[in-house]
Design an enzyme around this catalytic site. Sequence first.
Site, PDB file in Angstrom:
ATOM      1  N   LYS A 280       2.937 -18.568  -3.637  1.00 47.17           N
ATOM      2  CA  LYS A 280       2.034 -17.643  -3.296  1.00 47.17           C
ATOM      3  C   LYS A 280       0.711 -18.375  -2.864  1.00 47.17           C
ATOM      4  O   LYS A 280       0.181 -19.388  -3.613  1.00 47.17           O
ATOM      5  CB  LYS A 280       1.891 -16.828  -4.357  1.00 47.17           C
ATOM      6  N   GLU A 365       4.592   1.752 -14.722  1.00 51.48           N
ATOM      7  CA  GLU A 365       3.371   2.893 -15.291  1.00 51.48           C
ATOM      8  C   GLU A 365       4.022   3.800 -16.006  1.00 51.48           C
ATOM      9  O   GLU A 365       3.600   4.159 -17.091  1.00 51.48           O
ATOM     10  CB  GLU A 365       2.665   3.560 -14.089  1.00 51.48           C
ATOM     11  N   ARG A 393       2.212   7.586 -10.413  1.00 53.68           N
ATOM     12  CA  ARG A 393       3.729   7.112 -10.856  1.00 53.68           C
ATOM     13  C   ARG A 393       4.110   7.837 -12.295  1.00 53.68           C
ATOM     14  O   ARG A 393       5.189   7.952 -12.527  1.00 53.68           O
ATOM     15  CB  ARG A 393       3.593   5.671 -11.115  1.00 53.68           C
TER      16      ARG A 393
HETATM   17  C1  LIG Z   1       2.829   1.435  -8.351  1.00 52.91           C
HETATM   18  C2  LIG Z   1       1.886   0.243  -8.130  1.00 52.91           C
HETATM   19  N1  LIG Z   1       1.387  -0.344  -9.374  1.00 52.91           N
HETATM   20  C3  LIG Z   1       0.586  -1.555  -9.123  1.00 52.91           C
HETATM   21  C4  LIG Z   1       0.148  -1.772  -7.898  1.00 52.91           C
HETATM   22  C5  LIG Z   1      -0.765  -3.176  -7.826  1.00 52.91           C
HETATM   23  N2  LIG Z   1      -0.128  -4.318  -7.042  1.00 52.91           N
HETATM   24  C6  LIG Z   1      -0.393  -4.523  -5.659  1.00 52.91           C
HETATM   25  S1  LIG Z   1       0.555  -6.036  -5.333  1.00 52.91           S
HETATM   26  C7  LIG Z   1       1.084  -6.237  -7.109  1.00 52.91           C
HETATM   27  C8  LIG Z   1       1.945  -7.232  -7.341  1.00 52.91           C
HETATM   28  C9  LIG Z   1       3.077  -7.216  -6.652  1.00 52.91           C
HETATM   29  O1  LIG Z   1       3.906  -8.475  -6.861  1.00 52.91           O
HETATM   30  P1  LIG Z   1       5.067  -9.120  -5.850  1.00 52.91           P
HETATM   31  O2  LIG Z   1       5.905  -7.807  -5.410  1.00 52.91           O
HETATM   32  O3  LIG Z   1       5.680 -10.262  -6.591  1.00 52.91           O
HETATM   33  O4  LIG Z   1       4.183  -9.425  -4.433  1.00 52.91           O
HETATM   34  P2  LIG Z   1       3.512 -10.709  -4.383  1.00 52.91           P
HETATM   35  O5  LIG Z   1       2.018 -10.203  -4.114  1.00 52.91           O
HETATM   36  O6  LIG Z   1       3.724 -11.778  -5.147  1.00 52.91           O
HETATM   37  O7  LIG Z   1       3.927 -11.164  -2.757  1.00 52.91           O
HETATM   38  C10 LIG Z   1       0.514  -5.094  -7.714  1.00 52.91           C
HETATM   39  C11 LIG Z   1       1.133  -5.242  -9.289  1.00 52.91           C
HETATM   40  C12 LIG Z   1       0.846  -1.442  -6.873  1.00 52.91           C
HETATM   41  N3  LIG Z   1       0.364  -1.633  -5.571  1.00 52.91           N
HETATM   42  N4  LIG Z   1       1.578  -0.405  -6.776  1.00 52.91           N
HETATM   43 MG   LIG Z   2       5.414 -12.068  -6.427  1.00 53.33          MG
END
Ligand SMILES: Cc1ncc(C[n+]2csc(CCOP(=O)(O)OP(=O)(O)O)c2C)c(N)n1
Ligand SMILES: [Mg+2]
Length: 634
Positions: A280, A365, A393
């Site tokens: 990342k 959630e 959610r």
């Molecule tokens: C239901 C929900 N909860 C929390 C979030 C906040 N959020 C946005 S991106 C993320 C992390 C996602 O991690 P990953 O899928 O590994 O993607 P990366 O950013 O590592 O590429 C979170 C928790 C969200 N978008 N949707």
């Molecule tokens: Mg990730």
Amino acid sequence: MLLNQINSPADLKKLSVPQLETLAEEIRGFLIEKLSITGGHLAPNLGVVELTLALHYLFDSPKDKFIFDVGHQSYVHKILTGRKGRFDTLRKYKGLCGFVKMSESEHDVWEAGHSSTSLSAAMGMAIARDLKGEDNKIVAIIGDGALTGGMALEAMNHIGHERKNMTVILNDNEMSIAPNVGALHNYLNKIRTDKHYNKVKEEFEHLLKKIPAIGGTLAKTAERLKDSLKYLVVTGVWFEELGFKYFGPVDGHNLTQLFETFKQAEKVNGPVLIHVITVKGKGYLPAEADSHAWHGGGPYKIESGQFVKVVGPPVYTDVFGNTLIELAEKDERIVAVTPAMPKGSGLEKFADAFPGRMLDVGIAEQHAATLCAALSLEGMKPVFAVYSTFMQRAYDQIVHDICRQNTNVVFAIDRAGFVGADGETHQGVYDIAFMRSIPNMVLMMPKDENELRHMMKTAFDYNEGPIAVRYPRLNGVGVKMDEELKPIPIGSWETVREGEKFAILASGAPMLELAASAAELLKSDGINPRIVNARFLKPLDENMLIGLYEDGYHLLTLEEGAVLGGFGSAVLEFYASRGIYGVKVKPIGIPDYFVEHGSPKEQRQEVGLTPERIVTEMKAMLPRKRQAAGLKSR
Ligand SMILES: Cc1ncc(C[n+]2csc(CCOP(=O)(O)OP(=O)(O)O)c2C)c(N)n1
Ligand SMILES: [Mg+2]
Ligand SMILES: CC(=O)[C@@H](O)[C@H](O)COP(=O)(O)O
């Protein structure tokens, strides 16, 4: 620049691997440069440059469908599908959306913003494809963080059962926003890091094939032996047991490896999961070094890696976190639960101060809510720290587990109201409507961050059931903070400005500010409205409402929330349910449509949450003849 020659995915197909590698670096440079001005989700997108290039090189979008989970990592996809010229408007009002957006391109086939929906979407599209007798490919790109979301596992269960042809790409960078958590994360870590798995894998798989298929009881033993051996060495066995053919782990920045793996996977009948390992923030050292800070941020100086405005956390978030520490020092029952947003919810300092009392449950959630209900039933004092939008959610768990059992759960609802650049998928504008209708719920919103502190004291002293405080994504209102925390009488409003004839019932700092601005404008008309800090959205201040009616006030309610079912509705219901029909009430809030990205100011302007609108509405409430004569109110 090769990038200048790329206006559609078809342009990629003419390039060699070395040229694609060059293009990858050009795209990285483009992202770093553009986002230094606009801000945005830099680290997630730097991590998927080669992966997205490989997708568009090997598949045939939009016939083949790419489904990005969350969609915050779709900038490279947008660059490759004819939108690189719009990046100066990224996440700006009426500009390029920071997530997948169907209205922008035929290549955008599934929108998101909330995580963990991609596998369900992919399954729906696969079923539809097969029912229509079509043959396009379906590719879901889901991160290791999003995979911790419950609905991703629900979808995997269904996919593995139906075994539809589809490709799931697990983009594993070990990060959610914060470092990823959970048993699944630990499992992925084992696959990622245990070289032993990969070294012996080929030999053992070869050996397994040699075990002759034999009949009789011995067969079962041999099968069990094969399975246990397979468990020992075959990577991704958990996915294989769920019905996916697992490929990986693959270096997600090595185009040759990606191409080879995709080509192998193409031969498989049924669902395939390709475990791609990425970094990342890849290619920009500050983002690689701290992809948590660079998950999503504002403009920055490329050379120094310093954000232009070292914007601390939103002031309410910071005050929440600090006050929680203050309260927890005196009450060891307090436990904080966050669904994967420890930093965003202001809990990092709390976690340091009280190890083991800050629980990051992953993007879960629903689980977080029910966990809080059980913690409360066992005598703990849980605070569910969650963004308004993501709390959506967990609606059933809030109703079914928290409120119905009348548990003492405190809700810290952050990002309540317009959130700005994240736009329609992230607006915190439905929680008033959906929380106030649940029995046993108490819902508060402070006029400023000082009152937030008193509300937190109120919440943690309250033992009659669930109680929620919602606060906006606001930086630096700046008020004097009281030392001593005093609980606020439940259901009590506060007149912040005396006036006559009209009363503006405003909920939250942005709305109180709006009311004050409107009052200024009304001075020249000789209208001097009363302004009330309607700090309890449930229960309402019934005494004050009766008093306002008896004193003949015309009322306007102001909320940065959906007007349908919101605070204004509650006031209307209050009077109607008591047979009081002679009072004029004008609810002002967010109309019945999704408000897209921009700044909160632009979003308020768009929906008419403006001083001018309040003036117009107020004058419209004056008696017709007086209006007609242009006379001032009495
Ligand atoms: C239901 C929900 N909860 C929390 C979030 C906040 N959020 C946005 S991106 C993320 C992390 C996602 O991690 P990953 O899928 O590994 O993607 P990366 O950013 O590592 O590429 C979170 C928790 C969200 N978008 N949707
Ligand atoms: Mg990730
Ligand atoms: C993509 C996503 O859902 C998160 O990154 C979100 O954008 C964080 O919002 P804040 O910036 O308000 O913490």
